[in-house]
Design an enzyme around this catalytic site. Structure first.
Site, PDB file in Angstrom:
ATOM      1  N   LYS A   1     -13.584   1.670  15.885  1.00 23.99           N
ATOM      2  CA  LYS A   1     -12.294   0.964  15.838  1.00 23.99           C
ATOM      3  C   LYS A   1     -11.582   1.075  17.197  1.00 23.99           C
ATOM      4  CE  LYS A   1      -8.134   0.618  12.970  1.00 23.99           C
ATOM      5  NZ  LYS A   1      -7.402   1.065  11.797  1.00 23.99           N
TER       6      LYS A   1
ATOM      7  N   LYS B   1     -10.880  -2.356  19.304  1.00 21.97           N
ATOM      8  CA  LYS B   1      -9.478  -2.777  19.446  1.00 21.97           C
ATOM      9  C   LYS B   1      -8.911  -2.409  20.818  1.00 21.97           C
ATOM     10  CE  LYS B   1      -9.340  -3.296  14.709  1.00 21.97           C
ATOM     11  NZ  LYS B   1      -8.822  -3.220  13.401  1.00 21.97           N
TER      12      LYS B   1
ATOM     13  N   ASP C   1      -4.453  -5.780   5.053  1.00 23.77           N
ATOM     14  CA  ASP C   1      -5.530  -6.550   5.680  1.00 23.77           C
ATOM     15  C   ASP C   1      -5.661  -7.933   5.048  1.00 23.77           C
ATOM     16  OD1 ASP C   1      -6.175  -4.459   7.325  1.00 23.77           O
ATOM     17  OD2 ASP C   1      -7.613  -3.581   5.923  1.00 23.77           O
TER      18      ASP C   1
ATOM     19  N   ASN D   1       0.844  -1.195   0.000  1.00 25.75           N
ATOM     20  CA  ASN D   1       0.000   0.000   0.000  1.00 25.75           C
ATOM     21  C   ASN D   1       0.880   1.246   0.000  1.00 25.75           C
ATOM     22  OD1 ASN D   1       0.601   0.769   2.817  1.00 25.75           O
ATOM     23  ND2 ASN D   1      -0.451  -1.155   3.267  1.00 25.75           N
TER      24      ASN D   1
ATOM     25  N   LYS E   1       7.678 -17.939 -10.630  1.00 26.66           N
ATOM     26  CA  LYS E   1       7.115 -16.706 -11.177  1.00 26.66           C
ATOM     27  C   LYS E   1       5.858 -17.032 -11.998  1.00 26.66           C
ATOM     28  CE  LYS E   1       8.189 -12.815 -14.067  1.00 26.66           C
ATOM     29  NZ  LYS E   1       8.836 -12.455 -15.301  1.00 26.66           N
TER      30      LYS E   1
ATOM     31  N   PHE F   1      -4.298   3.925  14.519  1.00 25.82           N
ATOM     32  CA  PHE F   1      -4.509   4.903  13.449  1.00 25.82           C
ATOM     33  C   PHE F   1      -5.639   4.405  12.562  1.00 25.82           C
ATOM     34  CE2 PHE F   1      -1.035   8.084  13.343  1.00 25.82           C
ATOM     35  CZ  PHE F   1      -0.432   7.714  14.531  1.00 25.82           C
TER      36      PHE F   1
END
Ligand code: FMN
Length: 398
Positions: A338, A342, A279, A210, A289, A324
């Protein structure tokens, strides 16, 4: 940064690295510090006082006994009292020897004897001069006196020898000055910070990742270190220079991140998690490959990665944990959910819709939400400033 409005006395001695010291003035001035420069006679052989006068926006002191005195002040005492911190860069072997022995035969060495401020010595000299027993002992005396003695870089020196003795770069020196000015309000605390993205391999050459740059995590780790914490930084792959921390652990996948975070969690006091773990990961890793096929489309099936923040929340005993959130809709509501699910003490909500801030940028706009329901919207700020504010808020609550 704590440099704003601080009185910084820069001593410059007769070393070749004196040519770099105007760069220190320039960086200090950019951070709104007040600078006064004191040069030894030998230093003026390398760089002119005019250069320092221009870069510090102040007259430069070179003489103990000036012929046309305009002030009745005893300069070496007044300058010693004025300084919040004294930095000698470059510090020659000669000046180091004089200061360690209490010799006061010029303005700079006299100030040193009269000063009660923190002192940073930035040695710069030929490797043999640095390794000479006399210099080593002199530096040890100064270290025992409580002075901060910076290291040197190993490189090709001006004398064409290769070895230790090269002066650190102005940005590194200014960073050390800033650190020395910090209140050590996290002294004795163990802080673990996660940073950057994770990468999930598809085959030996391809991976899914990401856009996290790691900047926020690195700035938080740097800030915690400046406040005196024992800092462990757990980082995914990034292209930015890691800050100085006590322990740096590099990870690649979310699975590795989970293992390392859990290993370091029991003993820590504060866990701050700006890392962006993937995630999902590809369900099947191909040992070979993946070949181009005749098909137009390639289907990759993904499976869930462990939820690191959730696992940590379940294990939590005394630790203060910060998560975050990067949300694009119902931001506050989703971030609050969240925080609760958590078992976090605080959550930092990122504005991922803004084009000028976010992932790779140096700036960001965040909202800090605490367990007690307090929501604080911060204006656009540098990530380093966000790190400072966030650590302030954590300290308020612990
Ligand atoms: C070209 C040249 C370069 C020098 N570079 C250094 C140096 O990098 N470090 C050092 O300790 N001395 C260096 N010296 C020697 C110092 O200038 C000398 O010891 C002087 O007495 C230092 O005086 P001060 O400590 O009062 O500034 C150099 C001398 C010359 C001629």
């Amino acid at each position: 940064m704590k440099l704003e409005n601080k009185n910084i006395l820069l001593g410059v001695t007769g070393g070749i690295a004196a040519y770099k010291s105007p760069g220190i003035c320039s960086l200090l001035r950019k951070n709104n510090a007040n600078i006064k420069v004191v040069m030894t006679k030998a230093a003026t052989e390398f760089v002119t006082p005019l250069t320092f006068e221009t870069m510090s926006s102040n007259l430069v002191y070179t003489e103990m006994f000036t012929k046309n005195r305009h002030t009745a002040e005893v300069e070496h005492i007044e300058l010693a009292k004025w300084a919040d911190i004294i930095v000698i860069a470059p510090a020659s072997a000669n000046t180091i020897a004089k200061i360690s022995n209490g010799i006061a035969d010029n303005l700079l060495t006299s100030i040193m004897l009269a000063s009660r401020s923190p002192v940073i010595i930035v040695p710069s000299m030929n490797t043999y001069m640095l390794n000479n027993e006399a210099t080593r002992k002199n530096l040890e005396i100064l270290r025992n006196r409580g002075y901060i003695i910076l290291g040197t870089a190993h490189d090709l020196l001006a004398c064409m020898d290769i070895g230790d003795g090269k002066m650190l770069e102005p940005s590194e020196i200014v960073d050390e000055i800033d650190t020395a000015l910090y209140k050590k309000d996290l002294e004795g605390k163990k802080v673990v910070v996660t940073a950057g993205p994770t990468v999930e391999p598809l085959d030996p050459v391809r991976y899914i990742t990401n856009r996290s740059s790691g900047k926020t995590g690195y700035e938080i780790a740097k800030e915690a270190k400046k406040r005196g914490a024992d800092v462990t930084l757990i980082s995914g792959p990034t292209s930015i220079k890691p800050p100085k921390v006590d322990k740096m652990i590099k990870i690649k996948t979310t699975e590795e991140l989970k293992n390392v975070v859990l290993e370091n969690f029991d003993n820590c006091d504060i866990l701050i998690q700006p890392a962006a773990p993937a995630d999902f990961k590809p369900l099947d890793y191909s040992e070979e490959k993946i070949k181009k096929s005749k098909d137009e489309n390639l289907k990759i099936e993904f499976t869930k990665n462990p939820d690191v923040a959730k696992l940590v929340g379940e294990k939590k005993t005394h630790q203060f944990t910060v998560g975050f959130a990067a949300e694009s809709q119902n931001e506050i509501e989703n971030a609050t959910k969240k925080l609760e699910s958590k078992n976090l003490d605080m959550i930092v909500l990122n504005n991922i819709k803004s084009e000028t801030t976010g992932f790779a940028s140096d700036d960001n706009i965040v909202t800090i939400i605490s367990k007690d329901g307090k929501v604080e919207n911060l204006p656009i700020m540098k990530k380093s400033e966000i790190a400072e504010k966030l650590i302030d808020k954590i300290i308020e609550r612990i």
